[in-house]
Design a protein around this motif. Structure first.
Motif, PDB file in Angstrom:
ATOM      1  N   ASN A   7      13.309   5.878  45.019  1.00  0.00           N
ATOM      2  CA  ASN A   7      12.818   7.149  43.807  1.00  0.00           C
ATOM      3  C   ASN A   7      12.033   7.951  44.385  1.00  0.00           C
ATOM      4  OD1 ASN A   7      11.273   8.013  41.631  1.00  0.00           O
ATOM      5  ND2 ASN A   7      12.465   6.434  40.478  1.00  0.00           N
ATOM      6  N   GLU A 143      16.281   2.305  28.952  1.00  0.00           N
ATOM      7  CA  GLU A 143      15.329   1.467  29.603  1.00  0.00           C
ATOM      8  C   GLU A 143      14.217   1.024  28.635  1.00  0.00           C
ATOM      9  OE1 GLU A 143      12.385   2.219  33.612  1.00  0.00           O
ATOM     10  OE2 GLU A 143      13.374   4.053  32.522  1.00  0.00           O
ATOM     11  N   ILE A 145      10.328   0.215  28.301  1.00  0.00           N
ATOM     12  CA  ILE A 145       8.998   0.477  29.097  1.00  0.00           C
ATOM     13  C   ILE A 145       7.644  -0.111  28.459  1.00  0.00           C
ATOM     14  CG2 ILE A 145       7.546   2.351  29.774  1.00  0.00           C
ATOM     15  CD1 ILE A 145       9.983   4.334  30.236  1.00  0.00           C
ATOM     16  N   GLN A 176      19.097  -0.330  31.818  1.00  0.00           N
ATOM     17  CA  GLN A 176      18.295  -0.263  32.866  1.00  0.00           C
ATOM     18  C   GLN A 176      16.968  -1.369  32.898  1.00  0.00           C
ATOM     19  OE1 GLN A 176      17.513   3.403  34.683  1.00  0.00           O
ATOM     20  NE2 GLN A 176      15.245   3.172  34.760  1.00  0.00           N
ATOM     21  N   ASP A 178      14.037  -2.589  34.281  1.00  0.00           N
ATOM     22  CA  ASP A 178      12.840  -2.465  35.438  1.00  0.00           C
ATOM     23  C   ASP A 178      11.833  -3.780  35.176  1.00  0.00           C
ATOM     24  OD1 ASP A 178      10.125  -1.770  36.035  1.00  0.00           O
ATOM     25  OD2 ASP A 178      10.918   0.588  35.989  1.00  0.00           O
ATOM     26  N   TYR A 180       9.108  -4.201  37.029  1.00  0.00           N
ATOM     27  CA  TYR A 180       7.780  -4.080  36.544  1.00  0.00           C
ATOM     28  C   TYR A 180       7.160  -4.141  34.930  1.00  0.00           C
ATOM     29  CZ  TYR A 180       3.551  -1.221  36.230  1.00  0.00           C
ATOM     30  OH  TYR A 180       2.204  -0.736  35.725  1.00  0.00           O
ATOM     31  N   HIS A 181       8.048  -3.402  34.381  1.00  0.00           N
ATOM     32  CA  HIS A 181       7.810  -2.907  32.744  1.00  0.00           C
ATOM     33  C   HIS A 181       8.184  -4.336  32.277  1.00  0.00           C
ATOM     34  CE1 HIS A 181       6.952   1.345  33.184  1.00  0.00           C
ATOM     35  NE2 HIS A 181       8.365   1.633  33.470  1.00  0.00           N
ATOM     36  N   GLN A 204      15.273  -1.611  38.335  1.00  0.00           N
ATOM     37  CA  GLN A 204      14.246  -1.035  39.195  1.00  0.00           C
ATOM     38  C   GLN A 204      13.061  -1.906  39.446  1.00  0.00           C
ATOM     39  OE1 GLN A 204      13.202   2.325  36.700  1.00  0.00           O
ATOM     40  NE2 GLN A 204      14.331   3.758  37.953  1.00  0.00           N
ATOM     41  N   ARG A 211       1.569  -1.444  40.268  1.00  0.00           N
ATOM     42  CA  ARG A 211       2.761  -0.637  40.317  1.00  0.00           C
ATOM     43  C   ARG A 211       3.015  -0.250  42.021  1.00  0.00           C
ATOM     44  NH1 ARG A 211       5.323   3.590  36.272  1.00  0.00           N
ATOM     45  NH2 ARG A 211       7.376   3.040  36.921  1.00  0.00           N
ATOM     46  N   GLU A 240      10.947   2.223  42.492  1.00  0.00           N
ATOM     47  CA  GLU A 240       9.967   2.987  41.718  1.00  0.00           C
ATOM     48  C   GLU A 240       8.746   2.694  41.565  1.00  0.00           C
ATOM     49  OE1 GLU A 240      10.808   5.307  37.470  1.00  0.00           O
ATOM     50  OE2 GLU A 240      10.628   3.260  37.498  1.00  0.00           O
TER      51      GLU A 240
END
Length: 259
Positions: A7, A143, A145, A176, A178, A180-181, A204, A211, A240
């Motif tokens: 990313n 996505e 978040i 998508q 993610d 982490y989120h 991701q 992060r 990312e």
């Protein structure tokens, strides 16, 4: 074996954006993603991709005034025309860059707009974008978040996103995911990925807290990479994360993940 995309909005930021393509290729990446290409011409970016043997994996639809704190306009009832114009712009870029998927950021719910209004606007906009992108042979992603990093962001959980996708009713709309989120918002990563794998088109990563790169926090990335391999996930994994020191110094995890 997993395919990892750098990313460029987060990695190799010690050099100018257009120089990051070469840096990513030197580090062994075969694909790249980033937030937005729109500050540069599509032709200019395409030249960097081709010169470095890189695939353009993903970028976002235009998302309003990022520098002013906007994080997407897809749920803004008074910005529908702007959103739709952005879809056309994104298709032009993606077509030139050979990018086969685009991500839509739902955005922060504006002051004075109800959750119901935001929901209805987002459904309508996703339906429009999914159809327009489908005509161009491009997959639409959206996505969830976390609301710690972006307070007020409308889309923030897996089940919420998938229920909304059902309402949109398009087979050209995928998730998508993610890591982490979703670790912050709901945890239960491996079962969630397995349960919804058919609807996940892009993954991701970043570790939590901080992060930073895998191996700096609480998420068991070796387990998750093996889990994705067992499940037969064949999409890209976008890196990312914010390097804890420098990008190059923090890439040891990548060598291990590639086996």
């Amino acid at each position: 074996m997993a395919r990892f995309a750098a990313n460029l909005s987060m990695l190799f930021t010690e050099v100018d954006f257009l120089e990051r393509f070469e840096a990513a290729a030197r580090a062994g990446f075969k694909g790249v993603e980033y937030l937005f290409p729109y500050d540069h011409s599509a032709t200019e970016i395409k030249q960097r991709l081709e010169a470095n043997g890189l695939e353009q994996v993903l970028h976002n639809l235009p998302a309003g005034d990022w520098a002013a704190g906007e994080r997407g306009i897809a749920c803004h009832p008074d910005r529908v025309e702007e959103f739709r114009a952005g879809v056309d712009t994104a298709i032009e870029y993606a077509t030139t860059l050979g990018c086969r998927q685009l991500n839509c950021l739902a955005g922060i719910v504006p002051e004075g707009v109800s959750q119901e209004q935001a929901h209805r606007t987002l459904v309508d906009n996703l339906r429009y974008a999914a159809e327009r992108l489908g005509q161009a042979g491009i997959l639409l992603l959206a996505e969830p978040i976390n609301t710690r990093d972006i307070p007020g962001f409308f889309l923030n959980r897996t089940e919420q996103a998938l229920a909304l996708f059902d309402e949109v009713g398009s087979d050209n709309l995928k998730l998508q995911y993610d890591i982490y989120h979703m670790q912050i918002m709901e945890g239960d990563l491996a079962p969630t990925i397995e349960r919804h794998l058919a609807r996940i088109a892009h993954v991701q990563l970043a570790d939590n807290p901080g992060r930073h790169e895998p191996g700096t926090g609480e998420i068991n990335y070796p387990f998750l990479f093996a889990h994705l391999e067992r499940l037969g996930y064949d999409g890209w994994i976008g890196c990312e994360y914010k390097p804890a020191t420098t990008t190059q110094e923090g890439l040891g995890w990548l060598d291990s993940a590639r086996g």
